[in-house]
Motif scaffolding. Structure first.
Motif, PDB file in Angstrom:
ATOM      1  N   ASN A  75       0.866  -1.179   0.000  1.00  0.00           N
ATOM      2  CA  ASN A  75       0.000   0.000   0.000  1.00  0.00           C
ATOM      3  C   ASN A  75       0.901   1.226   0.000  1.00  0.00           C
ATOM      4  O   ASN A  75       1.484   1.560   1.024  1.00  0.00           O
ATOM      5  CB  ASN A  75      -0.896  -0.055   1.247  1.00  0.00           C
ATOM      6  N   LYS A 107       0.120   4.286  -0.312  1.00  0.00           N
ATOM      7  CA  LYS A 107      -0.535   5.468   0.272  1.00  0.00           C
ATOM      8  C   LYS A 107      -0.310   6.673  -0.639  1.00  0.00           C
ATOM      9  O   LYS A 107      -0.245   6.516  -1.854  1.00  0.00           O
ATOM     10  CB  LYS A 107      -0.063   5.688   1.715  1.00  0.00           C
ATOM     11  N   HIS A 143      -9.511   1.014   4.954  1.00  0.00           N
ATOM     12  CA  HIS A 143      -8.210   1.200   5.614  1.00  0.00           C
ATOM     13  C   HIS A 143      -8.391   2.149   6.801  1.00  0.00           C
ATOM     14  O   HIS A 143      -9.194   3.081   6.740  1.00  0.00           O
ATOM     15  CB  HIS A 143      -7.184   1.763   4.620  1.00  0.00           C
ATOM     16  N   GLU A 173      -6.842   4.570   7.837  1.00  0.00           N
ATOM     17  CA  GLU A 173      -6.682   6.008   7.547  1.00  0.00           C
ATOM     18  C   GLU A 173      -7.946   6.580   6.913  1.00  0.00           C
ATOM     19  O   GLU A 173      -8.246   7.763   7.081  1.00  0.00           O
ATOM     20  CB  GLU A 173      -5.433   6.210   6.664  1.00  0.00           C
ATOM     21  N   GLU A 218      -5.206  -5.102  10.657  1.00  0.00           N
ATOM     22  CA  GLU A 218      -4.209  -4.048  10.821  1.00  0.00           C
ATOM     23  C   GLU A 218      -4.475  -3.277  12.117  1.00  0.00           C
ATOM     24  O   GLU A 218      -5.282  -2.333  12.122  1.00  0.00           O
ATOM     25  CB  GLU A 218      -4.269  -3.075   9.644  1.00  0.00           C
ATOM     26  N   ALA A 263      -0.161  -0.222  15.306  1.00  0.00           N
ATOM     27  CA  ALA A 263       1.047  -0.793  14.686  1.00  0.00           C
ATOM     28  C   ALA A 263       1.335  -0.179  13.319  1.00  0.00           C
ATOM     29  O   ALA A 263       2.395  -0.423  12.745  1.00  0.00           O
ATOM     30  CB  ALA A 263       0.883  -2.307  14.545  1.00  0.00           C
ATOM     31  N   ILE A 264       0.391   0.618  12.800  1.00  0.00           N
ATOM     32  CA  ILE A 264       0.549   1.135  11.434  1.00  0.00           C
ATOM     33  C   ILE A 264       1.475   2.345  11.441  1.00  0.00           C
ATOM     34  O   ILE A 264       1.214   3.350  12.112  1.00  0.00           O
ATOM     35  CB  ILE A 264      -0.821   1.521  10.833  1.00  0.00           C
ATOM     36  N   GLY A 265       2.563   2.233  10.709  1.00  0.00           N
ATOM     37  CA  GLY A 265       3.487   3.353  10.544  1.00  0.00           C
ATOM     38  C   GLY A 265       4.233   3.731  11.807  1.00  0.00           C
ATOM     39  O   GLY A 265       4.830   4.809  11.880  1.00  0.00           O
ATOM     40  N   GLY A 300       0.840  -3.676   9.489  1.00  0.00           N
ATOM     41  CA  GLY A 300       1.270  -2.794  10.580  1.00  0.00           C
ATOM     42  C   GLY A 300       2.734  -3.005  10.860  1.00  0.00           C
ATOM     43  O   GLY A 300       3.123  -3.951  11.550  1.00  0.00           O
ATOM     44  N   SER A 301       3.581  -2.128  10.234  1.00  0.00           N
ATOM     45  CA  SER A 301       5.033  -2.168  10.452  1.00  0.00           C
ATOM     46  C   SER A 301       5.664  -3.521  10.093  1.00  0.00           C
ATOM     47  O   SER A 301       6.583  -3.983  10.767  1.00  0.00           O
ATOM     48  CB  SER A 301       5.376  -1.767  11.892  1.00  0.00           C
ATOM     49  N   VAL A 302       5.157  -4.130   9.018  1.00  0.00           N
ATOM     50  CA  VAL A 302       5.815  -5.348   8.514  1.00  0.00           C
ATOM     51  C   VAL A 302       7.118  -4.946   7.838  1.00  0.00           C
ATOM     52  O   VAL A 302       7.166  -3.963   7.086  1.00  0.00           O
ATOM     53  CB  VAL A 302       4.906  -6.098   7.507  1.00  0.00           C
ATOM     54  N   LEU A 327      -0.227  -6.917   4.410  1.00  0.00           N
ATOM     55  CA  LEU A 327      -0.467  -5.627   3.770  1.00  0.00           C
ATOM     56  C   LEU A 327       0.630  -4.709   4.300  1.00  0.00           C
ATOM     57  O   LEU A 327       0.728  -4.463   5.497  1.00  0.00           O
ATOM     58  CB  LEU A 327      -1.870  -5.109   4.123  1.00  0.00           C
ATOM     59  N   VAL A 328       1.466  -4.247   3.385  1.00  0.00           N
ATOM     60  CA  VAL A 328       2.710  -3.576   3.763  1.00  0.00           C
ATOM     61  C   VAL A 328       2.658  -2.113   3.338  1.00  0.00           C
ATOM     62  O   VAL A 328       2.402  -1.832   2.160  1.00  0.00           O
ATOM     63  CB  VAL A 328       3.910  -4.265   3.063  1.00  0.00           C
ATOM     64  N   GLY A 329       2.897  -1.202   4.264  1.00  0.00           N
ATOM     65  CA  GLY A 329       2.927   0.220   3.925  1.00  0.00           C
ATOM     66  C   GLY A 329       4.351   0.687   3.653  1.00  0.00           C
ATOM     67  O   GLY A 329       4.883   0.530   2.552  1.00  0.00           O
ATOM     68  N   GLY A 330       4.996   1.226   4.681  1.00  0.00           N
ATOM     69  CA  GLY A 330       6.322   1.830   4.537  1.00  0.00           C
ATOM     70  C   GLY A 330       7.323   0.962   3.785  1.00  0.00           C
ATOM     71  O   GLY A 330       8.022   1.440   2.877  1.00  0.00           O
TER      72      GLY A 330
HETATM   73  P1  PGA Z   1       2.934   0.251   7.590  1.00  0.00           P
HETATM   74  O1  PGA Z   1       1.451   0.472   6.977  1.00  0.00           O
HETATM   75  O2  PGA Z   1       3.466  -1.021   7.006  1.00  0.00           O
HETATM   76  O3  PGA Z   1       3.702   1.458   7.144  1.00  0.00           O
HETATM   77  O4  PGA Z   1       2.785   0.175   9.069  1.00  0.00           O
HETATM   78  C1  PGA Z   1       0.586  -0.618   6.799  1.00  0.00           C
HETATM   79  C2  PGA Z   1      -0.726  -0.134   6.238  1.00  0.00           C
HETATM   80  O5  PGA Z   1      -1.193   0.938   6.602  1.00  0.00           O
HETATM   81  O6  PGA Z   1      -1.326  -0.827   5.393  1.00  0.00           O
END
Ligand code: PGA
Length: 260
Positions: free
Chosen positions: A12, A14, A97, A99, A169, A173-175, A213-215, A233-236
């Motif tokens: 993701n 973003k 999501h 957010e 998620e 833990a997200i970001g 969440g911070s994977v 589901l991977v963000g950063g």
């Molecule tokens: P993150 O985000 O890996 O940066 O914590 C995950 C997400 O919001 O899907």
């Protein structure tokens, strides 16, 4: 490996990347084929078409996904994008999501309608759920998951959800760089599987449950080893092709599990 439920690693992005950065990042993912799992990337809306076109041109084995999708079919909904508009370019779309829940006050009912629209267009709906820090502190995690699942499923009733993905998620833990422990991720995903077994029996074997969440490349393997974690589901970490690809490789190494 279960052909019914292959591991899924979804990025993701973003609201990040310029067009040039998006194409470079997509190529960094697409040019590495990781077999035995499914890979998806969710670029910002304006980059969906150029990224999807590049993928077709180069034969990338990746699914292009949208970060959101309107619940409506068409009409006077300024700024929204319908499932039918996404479908020529996307194989997947996120719904709910955290957010979007937080900054756009999306309700469980609206999110369920989005899931219905995404599924109706033949795309993979990724229903995102998870508790906040306050809810966790108050020992409300399961209550929140139950409410979010129940609300979304009620609103999506009648839709064909055979491609459904649920992303667990935890908001805290997200970001944050603070992923859930493997024990917490295992407990929450097992709870979700149990909920499906009880309330959506026909979907329990096919629904992939992701952790998000911070994977990172360092914690992915431990999370993927949990019996009800079918991917991430991977963000950063999805913004660096090398890191994202290491997470894909970690999933591929574990892609031999049977259906639970
Ligand atoms: P993150 O985000 O890996 O940066 O914590 C995950 C997400 O919001 O899907």
């Amino acid at each position: 490996m279960s052909p019914e439920r292959p591991m899924l690693v979804a990025g993701n992005w973003k609201m990040n990347t310029s067009l040039d950065e998006a194409l470079v990042l997509a190529a960094g993912v697409g040019n590495l084929t990781v077999s035995g799992i499914e890979t998806a990337i969710c670029p910002p809306f304006p980059w969906l078409v150029p990224v999807a076109r590049a993928g077709r041109e180069h034969g990338w084995q990746i699914v292009v996904g949208a970060q959101d999708c309107s619940a409506h079919g068409n009409g006077a909904y300024t700024g929204e994008t319908s499932a039918a508009m996404l479908q020529p370019w996307c194989g997947m779309a996120l719904a709910g999501h955290s957010e979007r829940r937080r900054y756009h006050h999306e309700s469980d009912a609206l999110i369920g309608e989005k899931v219905r629209s995404i599924a109706g267009a033949g795309m993979i709906p990724v229903l995102c759920i998870g508790e906040t820090q306050e809810e966790r502190d108050a020992d409300q995690t399961e209550t929140v998951l139950e409410r979010q699942l129940g609300g979304a499923f009620r609103a999506a009733q009648g839709a064909d959800l055979n491609k459904l993905v649920v992303a667990y998620e935890p908001v805290w833990a997200i970001g944050t760089g603070q992923a859930a422990t493997v024990q917490d991720a295992a407990a929450a995903t097992a709870f979700i599987r149990g909920w499906l077994r009880q309330h959506a029996t026909s979907l329990v074997g096919t629904t992939r449950i992701l952790y998000g969440g911070s994977v990172t490349p360092d914690n992915a393997a431990g999370l993927f080893a949990q019996p009800d974690v079918d991917g991430a589901l991977v963000g950063g970490a999805s913004l660096k092709a090398a890191d994202f690809n290491r997470i894909r490789e970690a999933a591929a190494a574990l892609a031999t599990r049977e259906i639970s």
